[in-house]
Design a protein around this motif. Structure first.
Motif, short mmCIF file in Angstrom:
data_model
loop_
_atom_site.label_atom_id
_atom_site.label_comp_id
_atom_site.label_asym_id
_atom_site.label_seq_id
_atom_site.Cartn_x
_atom_site.Cartn_y
_atom_site.Cartn_z
N LEU A 33 0.62 0.76 -3.85
CA LEU A 33 1.57 -0.52 -3.86
C LEU A 33 1.23 -0.42 -2.44
CD1 LEU A 33 4.21 -0.81 -6.42
CD2 LEU A 33 1.90 -1.95 -6.03
N SER A 34 1.47 0.35 -1.72
CA SER A 34 1.46 0.23 0.20
C SER A 34 -0.04 -0.27 0.43
CB SER A 34 1.84 1.51 0.26
OG SER A 34 3.27 2.04 0.08
N SER A 35 -1.12 -0.05 -0.53
CA SER A 35 -1.87 -0.63 0.33
C SER A 35 -2.49 -2.22 -0.13
CB SER A 35 -3.09 0.07 -0.59
OG SER A 35 -2.85 -0.50 -1.79
N VAL A 36 -1.61 -2.87 -0.66
CA VAL A 36 -1.49 -3.90 -0.28
C VAL A 36 0.09 -4.18 0.28
CG1 VAL A 36 -3.55 -4.58 -2.23
CG2 VAL A 36 -0.73 -4.25 -2.81
N GLY A 37 0.67 -3.84 0.77
CA GLY A 37 1.66 -4.37 1.51
C GLY A 37 2.79 -4.74 0.39
N LEU A 38 2.98 -4.26 -1.54
CA LEU A 38 3.91 -4.72 -1.59
C LEU A 38 5.69 -3.88 -1.00
CD1 LEU A 38 2.11 -4.54 -5.17
CD2 LEU A 38 2.53 -5.80 -3.58
N PRO A 40 6.82 -0.32 1.84
CA PRO A 40 6.42 0.28 2.92
C PRO A 40 5.92 1.74 2.25
CG PRO A 40 8.53 -1.10 3.19
CD PRO A 40 8.58 -1.27 1.99
N LYS A 41 5.42 2.29 2.98
CA LYS A 41 4.31 3.65 2.60
C LYS A 41 5.86 4.58 3.01
CE LYS A 41 0.06 2.00 4.82
NZ LYS A 41 -1.22 2.46 5.90
N ASN A 42 6.80 4.31 3.01
CA ASN A 42 7.36 5.50 3.59
C ASN A 42 8.78 4.97 2.64
OD1 ASN A 42 8.38 3.62 4.98
ND2 ASN A 42 9.01 4.82 6.20
N GLY A 43 8.62 4.42 2.33
CA GLY A 43 9.69 3.11 0.90
C GLY A 43 9.77 3.84 -0.90
N SER A 44 10.34 3.24 -1.46
CA SER A 44 10.12 3.60 -2.67
C SER A 44 10.57 2.48 -3.82
CB SER A 44 11.19 4.78 -3.75
OG SER A 44 12.85 4.03 -2.75
N PRO A 45 10.10 2.38 -4.95
CA PRO A 45 10.48 1.11 -5.69
C PRO A 45 11.75 0.91 -6.22
CG PRO A 45 9.62 3.17 -7.02
CD PRO A 45 10.07 3.86 -5.89
N HIS A 46 13.45 1.89 -5.25
CA HIS A 46 14.11 1.37 -5.17
C HIS A 46 15.21 1.01 -3.52
CE1 HIS A 46 15.67 3.12 -9.09
NE2 HIS A 46 15.23 4.53 -8.57
N GLY A 47 13.64 0.90 -2.64
CA GLY A 47 13.87 -0.34 -1.51
C GLY A 47 13.79 1.33 -0.41
N ALA A 48 13.96 0.35 0.68
CA ALA A 48 14.31 1.26 1.73
C ALA A 48 15.01 2.16 2.18
CB ALA A 48 13.66 0.46 3.16
N LEU A 265 7.66 -7.05 -3.57
CA LEU A 265 6.70 -6.42 -2.64
C LEU A 265 7.27 -6.41 -2.21
CD1 LEU A 265 4.97 -10.22 -1.51
CD2 LEU A 265 4.66 -8.20 -3.07
N LEU A 266 8.98 -5.85 -1.59
CA LEU A 266 9.05 -4.16 -0.62
C LEU A 266 9.51 -3.64 -1.46
CD1 LEU A 266 10.58 -6.95 1.89
CD2 LEU A 266 9.06 -5.32 2.38
N THR A 267 9.75 -4.02 -2.58
CA THR A 267 10.61 -3.06 -3.52
C THR A 267 10.12 -2.31 -4.58
OG1 THR A 267 11.42 -4.87 -4.82
CG2 THR A 267 13.09 -4.15 -3.04
N GLY A 268 9.26 -3.16 -5.06
CA GLY A 268 8.12 -2.46 -5.87
C GLY A 268 8.30 -3.14 -7.25
N ASP A 269 9.65 -3.55 -7.58
CA ASP A 269 10.47 -4.14 -8.77
C ASP A 269 10.26 -5.36 -9.17
OD1 ASP A 269 12.24 -5.23 -10.62
OD2 ASP A 269 13.68 -4.02 -9.73
N PRO A 270 9.23 -5.33 -10.21
CA PRO A 270 8.72 -6.98 -10.26
C PRO A 270 8.91 -8.29 -11.14
CG PRO A 270 7.89 -5.71 -12.15
CD PRO A 270 8.84 -4.41 -10.81
#
Length: 599
Positions: A33-38, A40-48, A265-270
């Motif tokens: 997901l980070s590869s398309v900016g969904l 942060p690379k150091n983030g998680s589906p729960h957010g930064a 996009l930031l959280t990964g939660d659709p």
């Protein structure tokens, strides 16, 4: 004992393997997901920051859960055409003048911020004359949250850090008002937190954005998943069922895509992406079935999902930001959702043909104003209402931005003329401040439009509801003097100025796109006129009548004065790479959100 021990050992081993698999899968998913900016690379589906504790609103069980969630867009963002022009190096004199003007805007902001900090801290608004507190927007500190990114952009790090710490303590579990405006909450609070996070990377801000997002998502818990635009938060908190309303303003149901998609996009939660796509897909399905094909009416039916039945069509108030978000969402997701470009192009084809008119003005300038169309049964029966609105001044920037993104020079040129129309409306007004609402006389031809004094006077008389045969020239002059009508204006039913940002917004956008040097002076004249006439001992106040020499003040300073108007003035006098339009897109509350860009 030995058998028990072996079983326990194997259970522990199995548990460890499962845990390792889940962690590995999560990391792989996060990396993808980070590869398309969904997020942060150091983030998680729960957010930064890895916040795994669900918010209050996320824990409330929905009555109408989503059966099939739309997945987030995948793929690599496109390299969209550049928006900003290339600026030539400035002279030392020009730089010095620009920095002086930027400092003046910053001083105006700091004056207001200091008064808000001292007299209305954590409240929605400061009353700029009395010094009282106001709580029209939920009681969650609207001015505080709306100003976070302005503080960062102006380099006010100490004030920013204090404001973030205060904002982190806001509770969105309840509210001080009876009914929540979901649209305003989305653009001010969710947009404010997201932009401040995109600029600073402070994990606390993404956590608050998710809290607001969870709260707003609860307003979508209806049988057809259409939102409650005017929402009884208290009833929803008690678990009461809710049904979308039958009469909803277009802008209030159509202005979620930037904030909701960015949050997903930031959280990964659709879930937020899914929520907004359900709305926008319905709009797209009915775009060509309205009485003015390509556009949607001001009022729609959310309960029946009928978005094409009413008769009034405009890009101004009550409809504005739905159209604004179409090209901006296209930019936000790097072209990964083609429907937004398609909807933008179709709507602007119609608006350019019907809604924009050239007003007759004394100097004959080739300018445009965005008006209202009433359509009967089909577009063969249309009537133009030639009204200009300060709020409608955003259209110039929108069309210029959209035109650059899709490489349509007609849109850019139309946007420039719309922006010039608002600059004219400022310059022609007695105090140099455009009124909230005015009427003008449409030219019979957009190609040639010479000033005709008699025709203008006749229109003024008609707009006043008088019989032209009963009004002699002396009476007409007295009428114009009484109404204090500048030449070109035919009627001003609302002469307020409420510290709006839309005119300077388009001037800023067109300056970044075209590099026109005259816009620098136009912007400065606007700022001087506004600041001089709205300044109080504490801050700046909305005006009751900009036609008067000393207009009455209304003791009102909405959060957008600090969140939008002064931000755009500041950016107007900043280096062009500060919040580049090639890297950010502004929501309708002037909160800059990072665009997905190709790696």
């Amino acid at each position: 004992m030995l058998l028990f021990s072996r079983r326990r050992v194997w259970a522990l081993i199995l548990t460890g393997l499962i845990f390792f698999f889940l962690i590995s899968f999560r990391r792989l998913n996060s990396a993808a997901l980070s590869s398309v900016g969904l997020y942060p690379k150091n983030g998680s589906p729960h957010g930064a920051g890895g916040d795994s504790l669900a918010s209050y609103w996320a824990r409330i069980k929905p009555h109408y859960p989503v059966d099939s969630m739309r997945p987030l867009p995948t793929g690599s963002p496109s390299a969209l055409p550049p928006v900003q022009t290339t600026f030539a190096p400035e002279s030392a004199t020009d730089r010095s003048l620009r920095l002086d003007r930027q400092a003046a805007v910053k001083d105006a902001f700091l004056r207001c911020w200091k008064s808000y900090r001292q007299k209305a801290w954590m409240s929605d608004e400061l009353a700029p004359i009395s010094g009282h507190r106001k709580g029209h927007f939920g009681g969650w500190g609207a001015t505080l949250v709306d100003s976070l990114d302005t503080l960062w952009i102006m380099g006010l790090r100490e004030q920013f850090d204090e404001a973030v710490a205060a904002a982190a303590s806001i509770s969105f579990e309840t509210t001080t008002i009876k009914e929540v405006n979901v649209f305003e909450t989305n653009i001010r609070y969710l947009g404010g937190f997201l932009a401040a996070y995109d600029l600073s990377g402070d994990a606390r801000l993404l956590k608050k954005a998710r809290e607001v997002g969870d709260m707003l998502y609860a307003a979508f818990d209806t049988p057809n998943r259409m939102p409650m635009t005017r929402w009884d938060l208290h009833a929803a908190s008690r678990g009461q069922m809710q049904v979308a309303h039958e009469h909803v303003l277009l802008a209030e149901i159509g202005t979620f895509s930037l904030e909701f998609i960015r949050l997903s996009l930031l959280t990964g939660d659709p879930k937020w992406f899914d929520a907004v796509q359900r709305i926008m897909e319905a709009f797209q399905e009915q775009q060509q079935t309205s009485h003015l094909p390509g556009m949607w009416p001001v009022v729609v039916n959310a309960r029946k999902m009928e978005f094409d039945k009413h008769t009034d069509y405009t890009l101004n108030a009550m409809a504005d930001s739905l159209y604004e978000y179409l090209p901006k969402t296209h930019a936000l997701v790097g072209g990964l959702l083609p429907m937004y470009r398609e909807m933008y192009e179709a709507s602007m084809d119609t608006a350019i043909r019907y809604n924009f008119f050239r007003p007759m003005v004394p100097d004959g300038n080739d300018i445009l104003i965005s008006g209202m169309i009433s359509a009967k049964s089909d577009n063969s029966h249309t009537k133009l209402r030639p009204e200009g609105q300060h709020l409608g001044c955003y259209t110039g920037g929108m069309l210029a931005l959209g035109g650059k993104l899709i490489q349509n020079q007609t849109h850019v040129g139309t946007g420039e003329k719309l922006m010039d129309g608002c600059v004219w409306a400022y310059q022609a007004a007695p105090l140099g401040i455009m009124p909230e609402l005015f009427y003008a006389l449409p030219c019979k031809s957009t190609e040639q439009c010479a000033w005709d004094e008699k025709l203008w006077v006749q229109e003024v008389i008609d707009m006043a509801g008088l019989n032209n045969l009963d009004v002699d020239s002396a009476d007409a002059e007295a009428l114009i003097a009484k109404k204090r009508l500048p030449k070109g204006y035919t009627h001003i039913p609302d002469a307020r100025y409420i510290l709006r940002p839309e005119a300077i917004e388009s001037v800023f956008v067109l300056y970044r796109i075209t590099g026109r040097q005259d816009l620098i002076e136009s912007a400065w004249k606007m700022f001087e006129a506004i600041d001089q006439n709205t300044r109080t001992e504490l801050a700046n106040s909305a005006l009751g009548n900009v036609l008067e020499d000393k207009p009455p003040m209304s003791d009102s300073m909405e959060s957008f004065w600090l969140g939008e108007t002064l931000k755009y003035f500041y950016l107007m006098f900043s280096e062009p790479d500060l919040i580049s339009l090639d890297e950010y897109v502004f929501n309708t509350e002037a909160h800059p959100l990072k665009r997905l860009l190709p790696t």
